[in-house]
Motif scaffolding. Structure first.
Motif, short mmCIF file in Angstrom:
data_model
loop_
_atom_site.label_atom_id
_atom_site.label_comp_id
_atom_site.label_asym_id
_atom_site.label_seq_id
_atom_site.Cartn_x
_atom_site.Cartn_y
_atom_site.Cartn_z
N ILE A 94 30.79 96.93 65.83
CA ILE A 94 29.65 96.21 65.24
C ILE A 94 29.33 96.77 63.86
O ILE A 94 29.18 96.03 62.88
CB ILE A 94 28.42 96.30 66.17
CG1 ILE A 94 28.65 95.48 67.43
CG2 ILE A 94 27.15 95.83 65.43
CD1 ILE A 94 27.57 95.66 68.49
N TYR A 95 29.25 98.10 63.76
CA TYR A 95 28.88 98.70 62.48
C TYR A 95 30.04 98.71 61.49
O TYR A 95 29.81 98.67 60.28
CB TYR A 95 28.28 100.09 62.70
CG TYR A 95 26.82 99.98 63.09
CD1 TYR A 95 25.85 99.82 62.12
CD2 TYR A 95 26.44 99.94 64.43
CE1 TYR A 95 24.52 99.66 62.47
CE2 TYR A 95 25.12 99.77 64.78
CZ TYR A 95 24.16 99.63 63.80
OH TYR A 95 22.83 99.44 64.13
N LEU A 96 31.26 98.73 61.97
CA LEU A 96 32.39 98.59 61.06
C LEU A 96 32.39 97.20 60.44
O LEU A 96 32.66 97.04 59.24
CB LEU A 96 33.70 98.85 61.80
CG LEU A 96 34.98 98.78 60.96
CD1 LEU A 96 34.91 99.77 59.80
CD2 LEU A 96 36.20 99.05 61.84
N GLU A 97 32.06 96.19 61.24
CA GLU A 97 31.98 94.83 60.71
C GLU A 97 30.85 94.70 59.70
O GLU A 97 31.00 94.05 58.66
CB GLU A 97 31.80 93.84 61.86
CG GLU A 97 32.01 92.39 61.47
CD GLU A 97 32.13 91.49 62.69
OE1 GLU A 97 32.76 90.42 62.56
OE2 GLU A 97 31.59 91.84 63.77
N ILE A 98 29.71 95.34 59.99
CA ILE A 98 28.60 95.33 59.04
C ILE A 98 29.02 95.99 57.73
O ILE A 98 28.72 95.50 56.64
CB ILE A 98 27.37 96.04 59.65
CG1 ILE A 98 26.81 95.23 60.81
CG2 ILE A 98 26.29 96.25 58.58
CD1 ILE A 98 25.72 95.95 61.59
#
Length: 347
Positions: A94-98
């Motif tokens: 999730i945070y890599l995508e963000i």
């Protein structure tokens, strides 16, 4: 009065009686104090970085907070990395995508980060890597191996029809820019040519030298010397190398492998992951090797290995200062003196 939970007190307990409230407070107080006291996302990032080795969960909380205050890529990327390190792959993605959506990531950030080993085949990771590679391919030709700065001799420097050149090879993670503090080096009579490393790391201004041999560095240096020669009258027989850390490792290797192109080298605290060259073609060169007494064993061995490598058939000056992996305190005096000694030989 600065707000802080650090002043909160709990009732005294017997030394051998666990206090759940105190345990929870100790776990949360660094995060809450940082959220209250930090002036902005930059300070939150600094506090998170300081906590990474001590308490990963606290660091993650602060990185996430920073990413919500300023949605750029770095805070989200750091949160993703630490979440992946803990094995929380879903949250990490999730945070890599963000991070991928809110800024620029670079290929080496992703491929050389062991935290992402379990995510290499996930769609999120592969999409982020593909985008990072496209961006890298578009911007790197004008940045890697490019001239980062040029300093000319000042008014009091020795006159010369064609000046010698000192090529500055920076350390890991920075670039070829030189501020006015470097001017005493140019005032020796040489043009200082700062060159960016041959690989971008994690920002547009952060470089390293190739980790696959030394030839890319030689090619980059020669290309920028050719460009400089179109604008300045330089003496091609008086080109010297000056490097720090990884730049010193590459500078020593270039002199050893291409002595026809370089007249000498000033090597300051050689470092890096590659092995030192074990053979040298250099003869009749002047070499200065400097390191700090408090450096790590590996760096001390590298410095001594270069002293030995160039000790046969060349003139070597050596200095060990009382510092760590850094320039000596008197560098604005001592490094120009070392350059003058090298250039006295005429190559």
């Amino acid at each position: 009065m600065a707000l802080s939970l650090a002043v909160c007190a709990f009732p005294l307990q017997a030394a051998d009686t666990p206090n759940p409230d105190r345990a929870e407070f100790n776990a949360l107080s660094p995060v809450i104090n940082a959220l209250i006291q930090a002036e902005g996302p930059v300070e939150l990032m600094e506090r998170a970085e300081a906590l990474e080795d001590e308490n990963v969960l606290q660091a993650i909380a602060l990185y996430i907070a920073a990413s919500r205050e300023r949605p750029d890529s770095l805070a989200s990327y750091k949160a993703a990395s630490l979440l992946a390190r803990r094995g929380d792959d879903e949250a990490a993605q999730i945070y890599l995508e963000i991070a991928d959506e809110n800024g620029v990531l670079f290929p080496l950030q992703l491929t050389e980060n062991p935290d992402f080993d379990d995510l290499r085949q996930t769609p999120v990771y592969l999409a982020a890597l593909a985008k990072a590679q496209r961006i890298y391919d578009a911007i790197s030709p004008t940045l890697v191996g490019a001239t980062g700065g040029v300093l000319h001799p000042g008014a009091g420097a020795p006159p010369a029809a064609c000046h010698p050149v000192v090529v500055w090879l920076h350390g890991y993670g920075i670039n070829g820019f030189m501020d006015e503090g470097f001017q005493p080096l140019a005032d020796t009579g040489a043009i200082l040519l700062g060159i960016n490393g041959t690989e971008l790391l994690d920002t547009h201004t952060s470089f390293r030298w190739s980790s696959d041999g030394f030839e890319q560095t030689h090619v980059a240096v020669q290309k920028q010397l050719e460009a400089l020669a179109k604008q300045e009258c330089i003496d091609p027989k008086r080109v010297y190398l000056m490097g720090f850390s990884q730049g010193a490792l590459h500078g020593g290797a270039l002199l050893a492998q291409h002595p026809e192109a370089y007249a000498g080298a000033l090597l300051i605290s050689p470092g890096g992951r590659q092995p030192n060259p074990t053979t040298s073609k250099a003869r009749g060169k002047r070499v200065v090797v400097i390191n700090g007494e408090q450096e790590g064993p590996g760096n001390l061995q590298r410095a001594d290995a270069f002293r030995t490598l160039f000790g046969s058939g060349n003139e070597v000056q050596s200095r060990v200062h009382d510092g760590e992996h850094e320039f000596p305190d008197d560098w604005q005096r001592s490094l120009p003196a070392a350059l003058r000694w090298m250039m006295e030989s005429g190559g």
